[in-house]
Structure formats: C-alpha cells, structure tokens
Design an enzyme around this catalytic site. Structure first.
Site, mmCIF file in Angstrom:
data_model
loop_
_atom_site.group_PDB
_atom_site.id
_atom_site.type_symbol
_atom_site.label_atom_id
_atom_site.label_comp_id
_atom_site.label_asym_id
_atom_site.label_seq_id
_atom_site.Cartn_x
_atom_site.Cartn_y
_atom_site.Cartn_z
ATOM 1 N N ARG A 126 -16.833 -37.133 3.678
ATOM 2 C CA ARG A 126 -16.447 -35.765 3.895
ATOM 3 C C ARG A 126 -17.116 -35.436 2.525
ATOM 4 O O ARG A 126 -17.740 -34.330 2.488
ATOM 5 C CB ARG A 126 -14.758 -35.481 3.500
ATOM 6 C CG ARG A 126 -14.404 -34.633 3.320
ATOM 7 C CD ARG A 126 -12.848 -34.660 3.856
ATOM 8 N NE ARG A 126 -12.563 -33.128 2.931
ATOM 9 C CZ ARG A 126 -12.358 -31.784 3.928
ATOM 10 N NH1 ARG A 126 -11.668 -32.358 4.809
ATOM 11 N NH2 ARG A 126 -11.982 -31.082 3.659
ATOM 12 N N ILE A 176 -14.290 -25.459 4.642
ATOM 13 C CA ILE A 176 -13.815 -26.379 5.141
ATOM 14 C C ILE A 176 -12.327 -26.318 5.818
ATOM 15 O O ILE A 176 -11.637 -26.604 3.912
ATOM 16 C CB ILE A 176 -14.427 -27.696 5.259
ATOM 17 C CG1 ILE A 176 -14.285 -29.832 5.201
ATOM 18 C CG2 ILE A 176 -14.432 -28.107 2.879
ATOM 19 C CD1 ILE A 176 -15.424 -30.315 4.708
ATOM 20 N N SER A 177 -11.875 -27.061 6.664
ATOM 21 C CA SER A 177 -10.138 -27.307 6.562
ATOM 22 C C SER A 177 -10.333 -28.407 5.346
ATOM 23 O O SER A 177 -10.046 -29.747 5.557
ATOM 24 C CB SER A 177 -10.204 -27.272 7.707
ATOM 25 O OG SER A 177 -10.385 -26.194 9.161
ATOM 26 N N ALA A 178 -8.798 -28.217 5.192
ATOM 27 C CA ALA A 178 -8.226 -29.307 4.293
ATOM 28 C C ALA A 178 -8.284 -30.674 5.560
ATOM 29 O O ALA A 178 -7.850 -30.591 7.001
ATOM 30 C CB ALA A 178 -6.442 -29.052 3.834
ATOM 31 N N PHE A 193 -5.986 -19.954 8.931
ATOM 32 C CA PHE A 193 -7.263 -20.111 9.761
ATOM 33 C C PHE A 193 -8.480 -18.794 9.271
ATOM 34 O O PHE A 193 -7.516 -17.619 9.144
ATOM 35 C CB PHE A 193 -7.575 -20.440 10.856
ATOM 36 C CG PHE A 193 -7.061 -22.220 11.095
ATOM 37 C CD1 PHE A 193 -8.510 -23.493 10.955
ATOM 38 C CD2 PHE A 193 -6.988 -22.574 11.359
ATOM 39 C CE1 PHE A 193 -8.151 -24.131 11.216
ATOM 40 C CE2 PHE A 193 -6.104 -23.909 11.539
ATOM 41 C CZ PHE A 193 -7.275 -24.827 11.360
#
Ligand code: SAM
Length: 228
Positions: A38, A64-66, A216
C-alpha cells in the site's frame, strides 16, 4: 529496522487487526492484503501513514479508501482467480491491485483481469505508475472515462465494484454484469451511503442486500451525480 521491514511489519499488524475485528473472512483477501504494498499507492509525503486505517488524500479532492473499507468491499465482492472485474473509481490503483492479486496474479494461468475506470486523467496516470512499480501492470487496465456508463468494450463482467458514492445503481452497470455476477456499490446521498451488495439472477433481476453505512466521494457522471 529498514524501510522495507517497517512496511512489511506495518502491513502484517494491520491485517492482524482486520482479522481480529472480523473484517476478514477469506484467506484469498487476507493473502492479497498481506501482499500488495500500500505504501506504493499513497503520495510520497504520506508514505509513513500508508498502514493507518484511514482514508488518505491523493490529490484532486479524492482519497485512497481506509484499509478496513477495502477489506469489507473486497470480501463482499467475492473475487476468485480467473474472474473478469470492472472497478469504477481507480483513484490510487490500490483497490484494483488487491483485486488483481486475487483474480490474476495468484494464478496467472486462469487469465483473470481487472479493468478500472477513472474520470480524472491525472489520477489515472498516478494509478498507472503505482500499479507498474508494484508489479500489477499486466493484470490491470486503466481507462480514463465516465465509469457510471460502465465499460461496454469488455462487458460482461463477473464482478463490478464502484468505489465512489452513487445516488442509485447505474443502469449500464446492471446490464454489463454477467448472470450470477456480483456488484458492490455505495448508494445514498452525496455525504453518507450504504453498501449495496447485489447478485444478478438468471432472469436478469438483482438480488440485493444492504451492508454497512459508509462515506465515499461522489460518483460524478451521466448515471451518477451530474455536477461536482
Ligand atoms: N479505489 C480507489 C483507490 O483504491 O485508491 C479509491 C477511489 S476514490 C474514493 C473515488 C474515485 O472515483 C476518485 O478518484 C474519483 O475521481 C473517481 N470517480 C468519481 N466519479 C467517477 C466516474 N463517473 N467514473 C470514474 N471515476 C470516477
């Protein structure tokens, strides 16, 4: 500890946490999260936060999502080696890499592939660079465009995942999902959504289940929100 070891240990710790908290069920998803670096998908100045379980800014007002959200959505999608996947909302390319690890890289002979669409050309370039240096270039195709219209050139898809919040399920995505295929998409208003997990039945109708609440950035496009 050198940098490589620091990131490996951080990755192992966050995966342990996700398992303990019940976000991980499948060994394939666990393996993918333990494999994809990541730190190569976040902006250089934020690398040390790569394994904080929180969304991080990637520019152009996007994130960038959790990591727990990536785990939840990947589990809900039920990816398997050999499947053809469409992702709408490439962002950094991290979610696409996690999916490509499972559908393509774990067993290349089965020829799975991920197609991912991003509306911001600069982010599509960022994702391409990230995917290349992480070793996913051959397994992921990045397209610039309005993913709310899907990607008819490669339809039908076995799996479709949308990583931006939609007002409703875009009709083209339902049409481009194969029978017995799965679709995961956050649906709600511009600020809060709920995860919708749908399976396409042989008659073409969707069998729908609602998952957790989530937040989101909006899906902007013809079948999403019309304005920024
Ligand atoms: N999956 C990404 C990752 O792993 O980094 C995070 C996605 S970010 C939360 C949502 C992305 O969706 C943003 O990059 C945004 O520009 C993109 N987006 C919004 N509307 C879109 C559309 N209609 N088509 C394609 N991408 C869209």
């Amino acid at each position: 500890m050198n940098e490589e070891d620091f990131f490996r240990v951080s990755r192992e710790r966050v995966v342990e946490m996700l398992e303990r908290e019940g976000y991980l069920r499948s060994s394939l998803v666990k393996k993918a999260l333990l494999t994809v670096p990541r730190e190569l998908f976040v902006p250089e100045n934020l690398r040390r936060y790569a394994y904080f379980d929180t969304p991080l800014p990637i520019g152009y007002g996007q994130t960038i999502s959790a990591i727990h959200m990536v785990a939840i959505m990947t589990e809900a999608l039920e990816p398997l080696p050999g499947l053809k996947v469409l992702e709408v909302g490439t962002g950094s390319g991290y979610q696409a890499a996690v999916l490509a690890e499972i559908v393509a890289r774990m067993d290349p002979a089965k020829k799975g592939h991920v197609y991912t669409i991003e509306r911001v050309p600069e982010l599509a370039e960022f994702a391409k660079r990230n995917l290349e240096r992480a070793g996913y270039k051959d397994y992921v195709t990045v397209i610039v465009g309005d993913g709310s219209k899907g990607y008819p050139d490669e339809a039908p898809f076995d799996r479709i995942i949308v990583t931006a919040g939609a007002p409703s399920v875009p009709k083209p995505l339902i049409e481009q999902l194969d029978v017995n295929g799965r679709l995961v998409i956050p649906v709600g208003d511009r600020f809060v959504q709920r995860l919708l997990i749908a399976e396409k039945k042989p008659g073409g109708e969707l069998d729908m289940k609602w998952g957790i609440e989530c937040v989101f950035v909006p899906l902007i496009g013809e079948y999403g929100w019309r304005d920024e």
